[in-house]
Design an enzyme around this catalytic site. Structure first.
Site, PDB file in Angstrom:
ATOM      1  N   ARG A  25       0.872  -1.180   0.000  1.00 20.77           N
ATOM      2  CA  ARG A  25       0.000   0.000   0.000  1.00 20.77           C
ATOM      3  C   ARG A  25       0.901   1.219   0.000  1.00 20.77           C
ATOM      4  NH1 ARG A  25      -3.887   2.666  -1.799  1.00 20.77           N
ATOM      5  NH2 ARG A  25      -5.572   3.370  -0.448  1.00 20.77           N
ATOM      6  N   THR A  29       4.039   2.631   2.869  1.00 18.99           N
ATOM      7  CA  THR A  29       5.442   2.189   2.871  1.00 18.99           C
ATOM      8  C   THR A  29       6.229   2.536   1.620  1.00 18.99           C
ATOM      9  OG1 THR A  29       4.948   0.011   1.913  1.00 18.99           O
ATOM     10  CG2 THR A  29       4.776   0.204   4.310  1.00 18.99           C
ATOM     11  N   GLU A  92      -4.896  -9.311  -5.393  1.00 24.60           N
ATOM     12  CA  GLU A  92      -3.658 -10.036  -5.627  1.00 24.60           C
ATOM     13  C   GLU A  92      -3.322 -11.032  -4.512  1.00 24.60           C
ATOM     14  OE1 GLU A  92      -1.984  -5.902  -7.547  1.00 24.60           O
ATOM     15  OE2 GLU A  92      -1.187  -6.672  -5.663  1.00 24.60           O
TER      16      GLU A  92
END
Length: 741
Positions: A25, A29, A92
């Site tokens: 995300r 980060t 994912e």
């Protein structure tokens, strides 16, 4: 969608394939941990796809992204506070392999708290079916080893560990080859032209030639060069001729499916017909690279590849000694043959001198003898390597004698030439060589050395001699390797001990022979070892049958059980390996005073089972491995096994207690506890294991604290991996995802 190239590694890959898919995300980060991890991976030469989800436009994942996800060998999601707010990350997530928990707890990701659960509920309103799959995947995170990192903790060491783990996993499909390759460059170029990777058709290359000529080595070199272009969709099935004799083709079908699908769970194949159908269904939809090594029957190719059409771009490489094994009936693709010729004289001389002189310059006399020996030996790389190693630093008289022996042999009799090296071994070294040829190829050497030491075969020096003479090699994973020609030589030596009666041979490894021998009533005092595989149907051995094997020191069984009183049957057994025994058990007094290596795996024996009587008199036991022992809740009492040096407890799912007697094992140097999911604490007595050199605790997620302060002060001796060079507390925090402070 934003430009794909702007978001991916600058390290190009043939065919646009990636090795690692990095999902995160961005808001959490992107400019911190993930950016550092990304550059560390790229700096290590790893091809990384960096998925920046918020740069995408629209609701549809594009074809390039799907290919990046599908083709990447490893998938690394960085779970963070806001990871679940992204619909892309959740789409994912079903492909998790190496998770990182950044400022979140595994319980958050497993939906045991509201952090991810609330975000999932929001997505569910718009994508109910997708969220169902993502919820299932998130809950299963508990089964996968990962790393925990707090926002305010140092990140450098963790990034180093992740890079090391990735590099280690990427080696899985890389095939080891010797550094002393001679004359292969032109051959590789020839085969690569035949393969023509850029063309979209299906191609099958048949590399054929006599044993020992270098077919498998050539196939390995080409496989290593091509794997980056096929990503994870590649498989190398070794030694099919021999493996199909042991287990049929089912295990090979399972390995092929596991390699191509890249699943954590190996699909179980009940029979070859089902396996042929499943492989066919998979291969018709995927562009793959497959090597089928040492085929000797055309039907093996059909059973492994299936009868479906192969996907465009697929490449199949077959090695075989039999040039007539292809084509096969019904195979619709063109087979391109590549005959493997012997080395020319100059290359043969170069290879021989590398092994015979070790890089030193030979004298004129030695050079003359070398040329004569090469002329007589021919251009077979294996024979040149073995005979060259045999003559290294030997006096001229030995060289001349060897030349005379070679001149007496027919040119094509490879095994007789190789036997010259076997004849140079002393009796103990020959025993070790025969054991490896019959039982220990691709097996770890550690436990075998314990057995040979107890049998006074002097294995440390013996193995050094075998390596120096080239009959065996030790691979990077500490396993034995032996060329199939040398394996066949060793087994032929055992066969010649008695051409007509297997019961008069020293070693037995063909299940049909063993079962026939068990039915006879004659004494079998010459049999030292046998490996009985009852996978096809369960077997039963009585005490009367085993009593006839008075010299048995090695016993390996699969799907076999016992009935009777065995108090007098196991007295000389040094190694006992028992895999997948039937649950029915009618034996008593199953113990041996001389057992040194004991391996029990894939069984449902309970704590009070008679099986555990093994430990009542096992005063010489050095190695104990309990793997997939589902029925035990606590380990046996170790107080009779005080000489134990290596203890493995692996995937004992219901194990909740390790007996406190473990603290009495003053000679224990290796303790491996892996995947014991219900184990919550370690006994405090572990802190007293003064000679322990290696301690591994992995996938034991309920272990939440160290036994006591002694463990923290424990001084470690010996050689460790980089991870074990840090303090034990850090190790446990990393592999168990727990705070041990």
């Amino acid at each position: 969608m934003a430009n794909l190239e702007a978001r991916t590694s600058s390290v190009g890959a043939p065919g646009g394939e990636y090795q690692v898919f990095l999902s995160f995300r961005g808001a959490d980060t992107r400019y911190g941990f993930t950016d550092c991890l990304y550059h560390a991976l790229v700096g290590a030469g790893i091809r990384v796809f960096r998925d920046e989800d918020e740069l995408r436009v629209g609701e549809v994942i594009g074809g390039e992204l799907l290919r990046a996800i599908d083709d990447s060998i490893l998938y690394i999601p960085v779970f963070s506070q806001n990871y679940a707010t992204s619909k892309w990350c959740l789409r994912e997530i079903a492909r998790i392999i190496l998770p990182i928990f950044f400022d979140v707890e595994p319980d958050d990701v497993k939906l045991k708290t509201s952090l991810y659960k609330d975000s999932l509920l929001e997505h569910e309103k718009r994508f109910p079916e997708e969220v169902k799959a993502r919820r299932k995947a998130l809950v299963k995170v508990d089964e996968i080893k990962g790393w925990n990192l707090k926002k305010d903790e140092g990140q450098g060491q963790l990034i180093k560990w992740v890079v090391e783990e990735v590099l280690d996993k990427l080696k899985i499909k890389h095939k080891p080859v010797t550094e002393r390759l001679v004359g292969l460059t032109g051959l590789v170029e020839d085969v690569m032209k035949l393969l023509d990777i850029d063309s979209g058709d299906v191609r099958l290359i048949k590399i054929h030639g006599m044993g020992g000529i270098g077919k498998t080595t050539l196939a390995k070199v080409i496989f290593n060069q091509l794997t980056p272009q096929f990503g994870k969709r590649c498989s190398f099935l070794e030694d099919i001729r021999e493996e199909s004799k042991k287990d049929g083709l089912v295990k090979l079908q399972e390995k092929l499916l596991s390699d191509i699908v890249h699943s954590r769970a190996i699909e179980k194949i009940p029979d070859t017909d089902y396996g042929m159908r499943r492989t066919g269904e998979i291969l018709c939809n995927k562009r793959v690279l497959i090597v089928l090594d040492d085929i000797d029957r055309g039907e093996q190719i059909e059973k492994l590849l299936g009868k479906y059409s192969l996907h465009p771009g697929t490449r199949i490489i077959v090695t075989t000694r039999d040039r007539s094994v292809l084509p096969i009936k019904g195979f619709k693709y063109t087979v391109l043959p590549y005959p493997m010729e012997e080395l020319n004289f100059n290359h043969a001389l170069q290879l021989f001198e590398r092994h015979a002189f070790g890089g030193l310059s030979p004298s004129d006399d030695q050079h003359v003898l070398a040329r004569a020996i090469v002329s007589t030996t021919g251009g077979l790389p294996l024979a040149l390597e073995v005979i060259g190693s045999l003559l290294y630093q030997k006096p001229k008289a030995i060289w001349s004698e060897t030349l005379d022996k070679l001149r007496e042999m027919p040119e094509k009799e490879v095994q007789r030439k190789l036997k010259i090296s076997y004849d140079m071994l002393d009796d103990y070294q020959q025993q070790i060589f025969l054991d490896i040829a019959c039982f220990f190829i691709n097996e770890d050497k550690t436990n075998a050395i314990y057995m040979w030491t107890d049998c006074r075969f002097f294995p440390e020096g013996g193995i050094d001699v075998l390596i120096s003479l080239s009959p065996i090699k030790i691979l990077d994973n500490n396993k034995f390797w032996m060329h199939d020609q040398l394996r066949d030589l060793g087994r032929e030596m055992v066969h010649k001990e008695s051409l007509t009666d297997p019961g008069e041979r020293s070693r037995l490894w063909i299940s049909k022979d063993i079962l026939e021998i068990l039915r006879t009533k004659e004494s079998k005092k010459k049999v030292q070892a046998f490996d009985l595989d009852g996978k096809a149907s369960p077997n039963l051995i009585t005490n009367e049958q085993l009593e006839r094997f008075g010299s048995l020191r090695f016993l390996k069984l699969c799907n076999t059980t016992f009935v009777g009183d065995f108090s007098e049957c196991l007295s000389k057994i040094v190694w006992f390996s028992w895999h997948s025994p039937p649950q029915s058990f009618w034996a008593v007094n199953m113990h041996s005073r001389n057992i040194v290596v004991l391996e029990l795996s894939d069984n449902h024996f309970t704590d009070d089972s008679e099986v555990w009587s093994f430990f009542k008199m096992a005063t010489k036991l050095k190695v104990l491995a309990l793997k997939w022992c589902f029925g035990i809740t606590r380990t046996p009492d170790f107080s009779k096994c005080l000489m134990l040096e290596r203890l493995t407890l692996e995937r004992c799912d219901n194990l909740t207690e390790i007996d406190c007697s473990i603290g009495r094992l003053k000679y224990l140097i290796d303790l491996n506890i892996n995947g014991c999911l219900r184990l919550e604490e370690l006994p405090k007595e572990i802190g007293g294991l003064e000679k322990l050199k290696r301690f591994s605790l992995t996938d034991c997620y309920r272990v939440s604290k160290l036994p006591d302060s002694k463990m923290r002060r424990l001084k470690w001796k010996g050689t460790f991996s980089d991870r074990f060079k840090t303090c034990l507390v850090s190790i446990l925090e990393c592999v168990c995802n727990r705070d041990f402070s």
